[in-house]
Design an enzyme around this catalytic site. Structure first.
Site, PDB file in Angstrom:
ATOM      1  N   CYS A  52     -47.045   2.719  17.394  1.00  0.00           N
ATOM      2  CA  CYS A  52     -45.893   3.487  17.322  1.00  0.00           C
ATOM      3  C   CYS A  52     -46.178   4.661  16.328  1.00  0.00           C
ATOM      4  O   CYS A  52     -46.349   4.566  15.220  1.00  0.00           O
ATOM      5  CB  CYS A  52     -44.725   2.844  17.306  1.00  0.00           C
ATOM      6  SG  CYS A  52     -43.196   3.973  17.538  1.00  0.00           S
ATOM      7  N   CYS A  56     -40.233   4.355  11.170  1.00  0.00           N
ATOM      8  CA  CYS A  56     -39.320   3.433  10.696  1.00  0.00           C
ATOM      9  C   CYS A  56     -39.582   2.314   9.742  1.00  0.00           C
ATOM     10  O   CYS A  56     -40.289   1.674   9.999  1.00  0.00           O
ATOM     11  CB  CYS A  56     -38.620   2.697  12.201  1.00  0.00           C
ATOM     12  SG  CYS A  56     -38.501   3.687  13.545  1.00  0.00           S
ATOM     13  N   CYS A  59     -40.205  -1.276  10.343  1.00  0.00           N
ATOM     14  CA  CYS A  59     -40.829  -1.844  11.668  1.00  0.00           C
ATOM     15  C   CYS A  59     -42.454  -2.245  11.719  1.00  0.00           C
ATOM     16  O   CYS A  59     -43.248  -1.505  11.199  1.00  0.00           O
ATOM     17  CB  CYS A  59     -40.847  -0.811  12.833  1.00  0.00           C
ATOM     18  SG  CYS A  59     -41.312  -1.363  14.386  1.00  0.00           S
ATOM     19  N   CYS A  96     -35.115  -8.377  28.480  1.00  0.00           N
ATOM     20  CA  CYS A  96     -35.177  -7.035  27.864  1.00  0.00           C
ATOM     21  C   CYS A  96     -36.606  -6.889  27.364  1.00  0.00           C
ATOM     22  O   CYS A  96     -37.485  -7.587  26.750  1.00  0.00           O
ATOM     23  CB  CYS A  96     -34.290  -7.080  26.562  1.00  0.00           C
ATOM     24  SG  CYS A  96     -34.388  -5.431  25.715  1.00  0.00           S
ATOM     25  N   CYS A 128     -32.859  -5.343  30.966  1.00  0.00           N
ATOM     26  CA  CYS A 128     -32.609  -4.317  29.950  1.00  0.00           C
ATOM     27  C   CYS A 128     -33.738  -3.786  29.352  1.00  0.00           C
ATOM     28  O   CYS A 128     -34.942  -4.268  29.556  1.00  0.00           O
ATOM     29  CB  CYS A 128     -31.929  -5.051  28.548  1.00  0.00           C
ATOM     30  SG  CYS A 128     -31.960  -3.861  27.141  1.00  0.00           S
ATOM     31  N   CYS A 188     -26.418  -0.683  24.891  1.00  0.00           N
ATOM     32  CA  CYS A 188     -26.607  -1.836  23.906  1.00  0.00           C
ATOM     33  C   CYS A 188     -27.195  -0.986  22.646  1.00  0.00           C
ATOM     34  O   CYS A 188     -28.167  -0.419  22.732  1.00  0.00           O
ATOM     35  CB  CYS A 188     -27.569  -2.879  24.214  1.00  0.00           C
ATOM     36  SG  CYS A 188     -27.970  -3.891  22.948  1.00  0.00           S
ATOM     37  N   ARG A 260     -24.007  -9.111  19.302  1.00  0.00           N
ATOM     38  CA  ARG A 260     -25.207 -10.079  19.218  1.00  0.00           C
ATOM     39  C   ARG A 260     -25.650 -10.448  18.106  1.00  0.00           C
ATOM     40  O   ARG A 260     -25.965  -9.533  17.210  1.00  0.00           O
ATOM     41  CB  ARG A 260     -26.512  -9.446  20.154  1.00  0.00           C
ATOM     42  CG  ARG A 260     -27.728 -10.356  20.497  1.00  0.00           C
ATOM     43  CD  ARG A 260     -28.480  -9.615  21.347  1.00  0.00           C
ATOM     44  NE  ARG A 260     -27.691  -9.418  22.507  1.00  0.00           N
ATOM     45  CZ  ARG A 260     -27.720  -8.167  23.213  1.00  0.00           C
ATOM     46  NH1 ARG A 260     -28.880  -7.466  22.744  1.00  0.00           N
ATOM     47  NH2 ARG A 260     -27.067  -7.903  24.211  1.00  0.00           N
TER      48      ARG A 260
HETATM   49  N1  SAM Z   1     -39.435   1.839  19.900  1.00  0.00           N
HETATM   50  C1  SAM Z   1     -38.134   1.520  20.481  1.00  0.00           C
HETATM   51  C2  SAM Z   1     -36.995   2.065  19.418  1.00  0.00           C
HETATM   52  O1  SAM Z   1     -37.228   2.356  18.405  1.00  0.00           O
HETATM   53  O2  SAM Z   1     -35.797   2.435  19.966  1.00  0.00           O
HETATM   54  C3  SAM Z   1     -37.684   0.344  21.135  1.00  0.00           C
HETATM   55  C4  SAM Z   1     -38.372  -0.935  20.125  1.00  0.00           C
HETATM   56  S1  SAM Z   1     -37.658  -1.207  18.492  1.00  0.00           S
HETATM   57  C5  SAM Z   1     -38.611  -2.203  17.828  1.00  0.00           C
HETATM   58  C6  SAM Z   1     -36.052  -1.873  18.690  1.00  0.00           C
HETATM   59  C7  SAM Z   1     -35.218  -2.114  17.498  1.00  0.00           C
HETATM   60  O3  SAM Z   1     -35.555  -3.242  16.847  1.00  0.00           O
HETATM   61  C8  SAM Z   1     -34.959  -1.066  16.454  1.00  0.00           C
HETATM   62  O4  SAM Z   1     -33.937  -0.059  16.691  1.00  0.00           O
HETATM   63  C9  SAM Z   1     -34.767  -1.868  15.256  1.00  0.00           C
HETATM   64  O5  SAM Z   1     -33.038  -1.820  15.378  1.00  0.00           O
HETATM   65  C10 SAM Z   1     -35.073  -3.310  15.683  1.00  0.00           C
HETATM   66  N2  SAM Z   1     -36.271  -3.791  14.544  1.00  0.00           N
HETATM   67  C11 SAM Z   1     -37.266  -3.577  14.510  1.00  0.00           C
HETATM   68  N3  SAM Z   1     -37.872  -3.886  13.475  1.00  0.00           N
HETATM   69  C12 SAM Z   1     -37.042  -4.768  12.867  1.00  0.00           C
HETATM   70  C13 SAM Z   1     -37.084  -5.676  11.976  1.00  0.00           C
HETATM   71  N4  SAM Z   1     -38.115  -5.781  10.913  1.00  0.00           N
HETATM   72  N5  SAM Z   1     -35.926  -6.461  11.481  1.00  0.00           N
HETATM   73  C14 SAM Z   1     -34.605  -6.106  12.196  1.00  0.00           C
HETATM   74  N6  SAM Z   1     -34.609  -5.311  13.349  1.00  0.00           N
HETATM   75  C15 SAM Z   1     -35.853  -5.020  13.560  1.00  0.00           C
HETATM   76  C1  DTB Z   2     -32.377  -5.425  18.625  1.00  0.00           C
HETATM   77  O1  DTB Z   2     -31.479  -4.709  18.339  1.00  0.00           O
HETATM   78  N1  DTB Z   2     -33.086  -6.022  18.028  1.00  0.00           N
HETATM   79  C2  DTB Z   2     -34.302  -6.620  18.853  1.00  0.00           C
HETATM   80  C3  DTB Z   2     -34.140  -5.801  20.092  1.00  0.00           C
HETATM   81  N2  DTB Z   2     -32.718  -5.181  19.710  1.00  0.00           N
HETATM   82  C4  DTB Z   2     -35.083  -4.780  20.677  1.00  0.00           C
HETATM   83  C5  DTB Z   2     -35.545  -6.182  18.181  1.00  0.00           C
HETATM   84  C6  DTB Z   2     -35.618  -7.059  16.848  1.00  0.00           C
HETATM   85  C7  DTB Z   2     -37.108  -6.937  16.280  1.00  0.00           C
HETATM   86  C8  DTB Z   2     -37.196  -7.644  15.299  1.00  0.00           C
HETATM   87  C9  DTB Z   2     -38.738  -7.570  14.714  1.00  0.00           C
HETATM   88  C10 DTB Z   2     -40.034  -7.685  15.745  1.00  0.00           C
HETATM   89  O2  DTB Z   2     -39.624  -9.070  16.349  1.00  0.00           O
HETATM   90  O3  DTB Z   2     -40.785  -7.208  16.011  1.00  0.00           O
HETATM   91 FE1  SF4 Z   3     -41.681   2.786  17.006  1.00  0.00          FE
HETATM   92 FE2  SF4 Z   3     -40.889   0.567  15.767  1.00  0.00          FE
HETATM   93 FE3  SF4 Z   3     -39.452   2.819  15.352  1.00  0.00          FE
HETATM   94 FE4  SF4 Z   3     -39.382   1.803  17.656  1.00  0.00          FE
HETATM   95  S1  SF4 Z   3     -38.566   0.898  15.638  1.00  0.00           S
HETATM   96  S2  SF4 Z   3     -39.621   3.858  17.270  1.00  0.00           S
HETATM   97  S3  SF4 Z   3     -41.465   0.755  17.817  1.00  0.00           S
HETATM   98  S4  SF4 Z   3     -41.631   2.305  14.692  1.00  0.00           S
END
Ligand code: SAM
Ligand code: DTB
Ligand code: SF4
Length: 324
Positions: A52, A56, A59, A96, A128, A188, A260
């Site tokens: 990506c 973030c 992430c 989802c 979702c 959500c 959730r």
């Molecule tokens: N790329 C899209 C976005 O950012 O909206 C969708 C997928 S993104 C991984 C969805 C959500 O996962 C993020 O907004 C964040 O709140 C959560 N998330 C990602 N990495 C995480 C982590 N290490 N711990 C907890 N939540 C995480």
């Molecule tokens: C949300 O709030 N938590 C989920 C879902 N929406 C997409 C994602 C959590 C991701 C945790 C890190 C991972 O497994 O990559």
């Molecule tokens: Fe990309 Fe992860 Fe940020 Fe979603 S949360 S926009 S997958 S870097």
């Protein structure tokens, strides 16, 4: 009474209520608005993993950090449907699909996601997606394909946002949420704790969520999963009582919303999770994996549900209630 005119002082006072009093109040409101024995079980699948462009800081899928995640192209529809069926058979009612995209682009990948949405819908599950930013037209296309919910998190307060993500703005996020609402898809939207934010940032995020024109239909509260290779890898583990406080405050502010208990459950005992349900959580992500990180297995969760006397919520419950 459902309110979206909360003042920041009110949110501050609720959040800072002595803990047991806060849990008791939240449990009381939860009981008034919801069937407290019922927990919505959602399964996540990463349909497009890693690589990506966003930054973030939490992430594992951001291309710029050196994490253990391998980049994978968009999955084939058949594989996704097989996975969805397994999730349904294991008791999930919401499926989802997540993509590591900054935003949706109008290309063949999007056409394939539309096809996936149609197919999952046919399985009788609430579908979702979480695909990053969306235009109103894209949201409408997803709605027409049968999308039930769209996940798009605010993650933290608008003030702290820039410390965590610089490649898009808080307003971008709010705009997508608006586009989703306008398309008639349920929203959500929640956040993460443990990013290094203050209690005030948490209060501000909850205030933003609870004062949106309409409350999100579901609010995921994630505890940061600390990922090696990301800037937040050495953050301290989230304290369970902080999680409980967040959930209870969210429940009091948004009584009818699904709150959730999201990422972070592998680091919580059953008793700790029970406290979260007591404080008003009524949804979880189930299945061995969240998107890229581990999660308790269906078996472990079934055992927990039996022990605590919880039962999975049926799909499309609100719609069914409207019909009768
Ligand atoms: N790329 C899209 C976005 O950012 O909206 C969708 C997928 S993104 C991984 C969805 C959500 O996962 C993020 O907004 C964040 O709140 C959560 N998330 C990602 N990495 C995480 C982590 N290490 N711990 C907890 N939540 C995480
Ligand atoms: C949300 O709030 N938590 C989920 C879902 N929406 C997409 C994602 C959590 C991701 C945790 C890190 C991972 O497994 O990559
Ligand atoms: Fe990309 Fe992860 Fe940020 Fe979603 S949360 S926009 S997958 S870097």
């Amino acid at each position: 009474m459902i309110r979206n005119n909360w003042t920041i002082e009110e949110v501050h006072d609720l959040y800072n209520t002595p803990l047991l009093e806060l849990i008791y109040n939240a449990a009381t409101v939860h009981r008034q608005y919801n069937d407290t024995a019922e927990v919505q079980v959602c399964t996540l699948l990463s349909i497009k993993t890693g690589g990506c462009s966003e930054d973030c800081a939490y992430c594992p899928q951001a291309a710029r950090y050196n994490t253990d995640v391998n980049v994978k192209a968009l999955m084939q529809t058949g594989e996704v449907i097989d996975y969805a069926k397994k999730a349904r058979d294991a008791g999930s009612t919401r499926f989802c699909m997540g993509a590591a995209w900054r935003e949706v682009r109008d290309n063949r990948d999007f056409d394939r996601v539309i096809e996936m949405v149609k197919e999952v819908n046919k399985l009788g599950m609430e579908v979702c997606c979480t695909l990053g930013m969306l235009t109103e037209t894209q949201a409408k296309k997803l709605a027409d394909a049968g999308l039930y919910a769209y996940n798009h998190n605010l993650d933290t307060s608008s003030e702290y946002y820039n410390e965590v993500i610089t490649t898009r703005t808080y307003d971008d996020r709010l705009q997508t949420l608006d586009n989703v609402r306008k398309a008639g898809v349920t929203v959500c939207c929640g956040g993460i704790i443990g990013l290094g934010e203050t209690h005030d940032d948490r209060i501000k995020m909850l205030h933003t969520l609870a004062t949106l024109p309409e409350h999100p239909d579901s609010v995921p509260i994630n505890a940061l999963v600390r990922i090696k290779g990301t800037p937040l890898e050495n953050n301290p583990k989230v304290d369970i009582w902080d999680m409980v406080r967040m959930i209870a405050t969210a429940r009091l502010l948004m009584p009818a919303t699904m709150v959730r208990l999201s990422a972070g459950r592998t680091e919580m005992s059953v008793s700790e999770q029970a406290m979260c349900f007591m404080a008003g959580a009524n949804s979880i992500f189930a299945g061995e994996k969240l998107l890229t990180t581990p999660n308790p297995s269906f078996e472990e969760d079934n055992k927990m549900f039996d022990l605590l006397g919880l039962k999975p919520r049926v799909a499309f419950k609100d719609e069914k209630e409207l019909v009768h």
